[in-house]
Design a protein around this motif. Structure first.
Motif, PDB file in Angstrom:
ATOM      1  N   ALA A   9       0.367  -1.335  -0.311  1.00 36.56           N
ATOM      2  CA  ALA A   9      -0.527  -0.236  -0.361  1.00 36.56           C
ATOM      3  C   ALA A   9       1.174   1.089   0.060  1.00 36.56           C
ATOM      4  O   ALA A   9       0.260   2.160  -0.714  1.00 36.56           O
ATOM      5  N   GLN A  10       1.933   1.115   1.096  1.00 35.87           N
ATOM      6  CA  GLN A  10       2.689   2.336   1.298  1.00 35.87           C
ATOM      7  C   GLN A  10       3.637   2.863  -0.505  1.00 35.87           C
ATOM      8  O   GLN A  10       3.604   3.892  -1.055  1.00 35.87           O
ATOM      9  N   GLU A  11       4.165   1.499  -1.136  1.00 34.81           N
ATOM     10  CA  GLU A  11       4.601   2.050  -2.916  1.00 34.81           C
ATOM     11  C   GLU A  11       3.582   2.445  -3.719  1.00 34.81           C
ATOM     12  O   GLU A  11       3.710   3.309  -4.609  1.00 34.81           O
ATOM     13  N   GLY A  37      -9.877   5.769  -2.393  1.00 36.14           N
ATOM     14  CA  GLY A  37      -8.744   4.914  -1.191  1.00 36.14           C
ATOM     15  C   GLY A  37      -7.691   3.827  -1.403  1.00 36.14           C
ATOM     16  O   GLY A  37      -8.823   2.999  -2.879  1.00 36.14           O
ATOM     17  N   LEU A  38      -7.464   3.433  -0.920  1.00 35.70           N
ATOM     18  CA  LEU A  38      -6.435   1.781  -0.982  1.00 35.70           C
ATOM     19  C   LEU A  38      -7.440   0.585  -0.944  1.00 35.70           C
ATOM     20  O   LEU A  38      -7.466   1.590   0.114  1.00 35.70           O
ATOM     21  N   ARG A  39      -8.616   0.282  -1.499  1.00 34.67           N
ATOM     22  CA  ARG A  39      -8.901  -1.372  -1.116  1.00 34.67           C
ATOM     23  C   ARG A  39      -8.918  -2.082  -1.932  1.00 34.67           C
ATOM     24  O   ARG A  39      -8.800  -2.252  -2.756  1.00 34.67           O
ATOM     25  N   ASN A  51      -4.965 -10.632  -4.632  1.00 36.73           N
ATOM     26  CA  ASN A  51      -5.550  -9.732  -4.362  1.00 36.73           C
ATOM     27  C   ASN A  51      -4.795  -8.499  -5.657  1.00 36.73           C
ATOM     28  O   ASN A  51      -3.363  -8.537  -5.170  1.00 36.73           O
ATOM     29  N   VAL A  52      -5.685  -7.271  -5.671  1.00 40.70           N
ATOM     30  CA  VAL A  52      -5.091  -6.016  -5.771  1.00 40.70           C
ATOM     31  C   VAL A  52      -5.610  -5.405  -5.676  1.00 40.70           C
ATOM     32  O   VAL A  52      -6.356  -5.259  -4.809  1.00 40.70           O
TER      33      VAL A  52
END
Length: 105
Positions: A9-11, A37-39, A51-52
């Protein structure tokens, strides 16, 4: 042989920041409106469920980062939120936003 490691997630957040800086003002505004947001979402790859990260969604079409192809793709989501139609486009963000806007208009 290189071993593939999923993006963190950070990358991805850092990548999104870089990619957004290359987008037009209109594309940045569009992304801000549709950002989720990142989901995490399930995706089937060669018979395996992985997962992506979905980063945005507009009118039922998800914009997600395909870290195997190292680019952004579009897909509808299934009822349970998984990627329904995995793609291999591997677009830069500005290309993906262009195609998403065209697809939902």
């Amino acid at each position: 042989m290189d071993t593939w490691i999923p993006i963190t997630a950070q990358e991805l957040e850092a990548l999104l920041e870089r990619e957004l800086s290359r987008c037009s003002d209109e594309q940045r505004q569009y992304f801000t409106r549709i950002s989720t947001g990142l989901r995490e979402a399930k995706i089937e790859r060669f018979g395996l469920i992985e997962n992506v990260f979905v980063v945005a969604q507009d009118k039922g079409i998800a914009l997600y980062y395909e870290d195997v192809e190292e680019g952004f793709n579009l897909s509808p989501l299934t009822m349970d939120g998984a990627i329904a139609s995995p793609g291999w486009e591997g677009w830069e963000l500005h290309h993906a936003l262009y195609h998403l806007a065209a697809q939902v208009s």
